[in-house]
Design a protein around this motif. Sequence first.
Motif, PDB file in Angstrom:
ATOM      1  N   ASP A 131       0.812  -1.217   0.000  1.00 33.07           N
ATOM      2  CA  ASP A 131       0.000   0.000   0.000  1.00 33.07           C
ATOM      3  C   ASP A 131       0.845   1.267   0.000  1.00 33.07           C
ATOM      4  OD1 ASP A 131      -2.390  -1.367  -0.095  1.00 33.07           O
ATOM      5  OD2 ASP A 131      -2.696  -1.326   2.080  1.00 33.07           O
ATOM      6  N   SER A 132       1.896   1.274   0.803  1.00 31.07           N
ATOM      7  CA  SER A 132       2.727   2.480   0.871  1.00 31.07           C
ATOM      8  C   SER A 132       3.400   2.761  -0.471  1.00 31.07           C
ATOM      9  CB  SER A 132       3.776   2.358   1.978  1.00 31.07           C
ATOM     10  OG  SER A 132       4.651   1.279   1.715  1.00 31.07           O
ATOM     11  N   GLN A 190       2.172   1.853  -3.423  1.00 34.30           N
ATOM     12  CA  GLN A 190       1.103   2.311  -4.314  1.00 34.30           C
ATOM     13  C   GLN A 190       0.838   3.801  -4.114  1.00 34.30           C
ATOM     14  OE1 GLN A 190      -2.528  -0.070  -4.288  1.00 34.30           O
ATOM     15  NE2 GLN A 190      -1.334  -1.847  -3.622  1.00 34.30           N
ATOM     16  N   GLN A 191       0.733   4.216  -2.856  1.00 39.41           N
ATOM     17  CA  GLN A 191       0.441   5.617  -2.559  1.00 39.41           C
ATOM     18  C   GLN A 191       1.567   6.534  -3.059  1.00 39.41           C
ATOM     19  OE1 GLN A 191      -2.531   6.680  -1.538  1.00 39.41           O
ATOM     20  NE2 GLN A 191      -3.051   4.519  -1.689  1.00 39.41           N
ATOM     21  N   LYS A 192       2.800   6.103  -2.876  1.00 42.30           N
ATOM     22  CA  LYS A 192       3.936   6.908  -3.334  1.00 42.30           C
ATOM     23  C   LYS A 192       3.951   7.001  -4.852  1.00 42.30           C
ATOM     24  CE  LYS A 192       6.654   5.927   0.717  1.00 42.30           C
ATOM     25  NZ  LYS A 192       7.519   4.998   1.357  1.00 42.30           N
TER      26      LYS A 192
END
Length: 104
Positions: free
Chosen positions: A78-79, A81-83
């Motif tokens: 998730d981290s 993907q967000q970045k």
Amino acid sequence: MPFVQRDSAHRIVAVSQLPQDGMEPIAADDSELADFLATLNDEASRISATDQDFVRVLEDVVELLVSRGVILFTDLPDSAQQKMIYRQRLRSALPGSLDLLGDD
């Protein structure tokens, strides 16, 4: 007071804040120590200078792998993907943004 280790030619090869076997004290403002530390900074600067370009290449590789179905975007943590999403938004807002891999 810093401590240094020297090689057989009496050049500084290591620095420590704590005394260790084979190390000698040196004045914090010693010019030889300053030169040694500047050399370390130069080496770190050279690798850091390539980081931005390398990150861009990695982004393009991830996008290529996703577009070809080799990996799913959702397979990334998730981290990550967000970045990636955040950087894509920023990049798309820049006029004339780089496209290192192109549309080949």
